[in-house]
Design a protein around this motif. Structure first.
Motif, mmCIF file in Angstrom:
data_model
loop_
_atom_site.group_PDB
_atom_site.id
_atom_site.type_symbol
_atom_site.label_atom_id
_atom_site.label_comp_id
_atom_site.label_asym_id
_atom_site.label_seq_id
_atom_site.Cartn_x
_atom_site.Cartn_y
_atom_site.Cartn_z
ATOM 1 N N PHE A 40 96.648 113.183 13.213
ATOM 2 C CA PHE A 40 95.854 114.076 13.394
ATOM 3 C C PHE A 40 94.375 113.649 13.337
ATOM 4 C CE2 PHE A 40 99.464 116.928 13.745
ATOM 5 C CZ PHE A 40 99.231 117.394 15.034
ATOM 6 N N PHE A 41 94.067 113.230 12.107
ATOM 7 C CA PHE A 41 92.783 112.675 11.836
ATOM 8 C C PHE A 41 92.427 111.484 12.679
ATOM 9 C CE2 PHE A 41 93.154 115.060 7.498
ATOM 10 C CZ PHE A 41 91.950 116.021 7.985
ATOM 11 N N LEU A 42 93.325 110.809 12.951
ATOM 12 C CA LEU A 42 93.019 109.400 13.956
ATOM 13 C C LEU A 42 92.466 110.059 15.373
ATOM 14 C CD1 LEU A 42 95.941 107.018 13.489
ATOM 15 C CD2 LEU A 42 93.322 106.661 12.599
ATOM 16 N N VAL A 51 95.121 106.186 19.970
ATOM 17 C CA VAL A 51 96.085 105.588 18.967
ATOM 18 C C VAL A 51 96.778 106.967 18.406
ATOM 19 C CG1 VAL A 51 96.836 104.393 16.994
ATOM 20 C CG2 VAL A 51 95.389 103.327 18.564
ATOM 21 N N GLY A 52 95.838 107.664 17.795
ATOM 22 C CA GLY A 52 96.231 108.886 17.201
ATOM 23 C C GLY A 52 96.957 109.913 18.308
ATOM 24 N N LEU A 53 96.553 109.849 19.644
ATOM 25 C CA LEU A 53 97.071 110.797 20.503
ATOM 26 C C LEU A 53 98.445 110.358 20.643
ATOM 27 C CD1 LEU A 53 96.649 113.160 22.177
ATOM 28 C CD2 LEU A 53 95.848 111.523 24.079
ATOM 29 N N GLY A 54 98.568 109.023 20.779
ATOM 30 C CA GLY A 54 100.034 108.501 21.049
ATOM 31 C C GLY A 54 100.954 108.830 19.960
ATOM 32 N N ILE A 59 105.242 112.461 17.338
ATOM 33 C CA ILE A 59 105.855 113.592 16.546
ATOM 34 C C ILE A 59 105.908 114.962 17.029
ATOM 35 C CG2 ILE A 59 104.853 114.678 14.368
ATOM 36 C CD1 ILE A 59 105.603 111.932 13.926
ATOM 37 N N VAL A 60 105.277 115.190 17.913
ATOM 38 C CA VAL A 60 105.650 116.189 18.797
ATOM 39 C C VAL A 60 106.996 116.324 19.593
ATOM 40 C CG1 VAL A 60 105.081 117.824 20.785
ATOM 41 C CG2 VAL A 60 103.135 117.260 18.768
ATOM 42 N N SER A 61 107.479 115.018 20.030
ATOM 43 C CA SER A 61 108.662 115.140 20.853
ATOM 44 C C SER A 61 109.686 114.991 19.623
ATOM 45 C CB SER A 61 108.447 113.717 21.681
ATOM 46 O OG SER A 61 108.444 112.542 20.829
ATOM 47 N N ASP A 62 109.520 114.364 18.677
ATOM 48 C CA ASP A 62 110.535 114.645 17.562
ATOM 49 C C ASP A 62 110.586 115.879 17.152
ATOM 50 O OD1 ASP A 62 110.805 111.609 17.743
ATOM 51 O OD2 ASP A 62 109.845 111.107 15.612
#
Length: 69
Positions: A40-42, A51-54, A59-62
């Motif tokens: 999230f900080f990325l 990169v952070g968004l990816g 993580i959201v999909s997991d």
């Protein structure tokens, strides 16, 4: 954005590598709460935002997978 897929490399450390009944959030090192906070900080600096968004999308999909189990 492809870095979001690379964090699944930590699944190779688990025995068995794939377990359909295991939630990866909190189990694998790159899916830990500390790592998720770092992702999230990325998203804040412009240079690391994609990169952070990816990673956050991964993580959201997991997390959705874990909720549906």
């Amino acid at each position: 954005m492809l870095a979001g897929l690379l964090i699944d490399v930590d699944h190779l450390l688990a025995t068995p590598i794939f377990n359909p009944n295991r939630c990866s959030i909190g189990f694998h090192p790159l899916h830990s709460s500390f790592a998720i906070l770092f992702y999230f900080f990325l998203c804040i600096p412009k240079k690391s935002r994609l990169v952070g968004l990816g990673l956050v999308i991964h993580i959201v999909s997991d997390a959705v997978d874990c909720a549906l189990m």
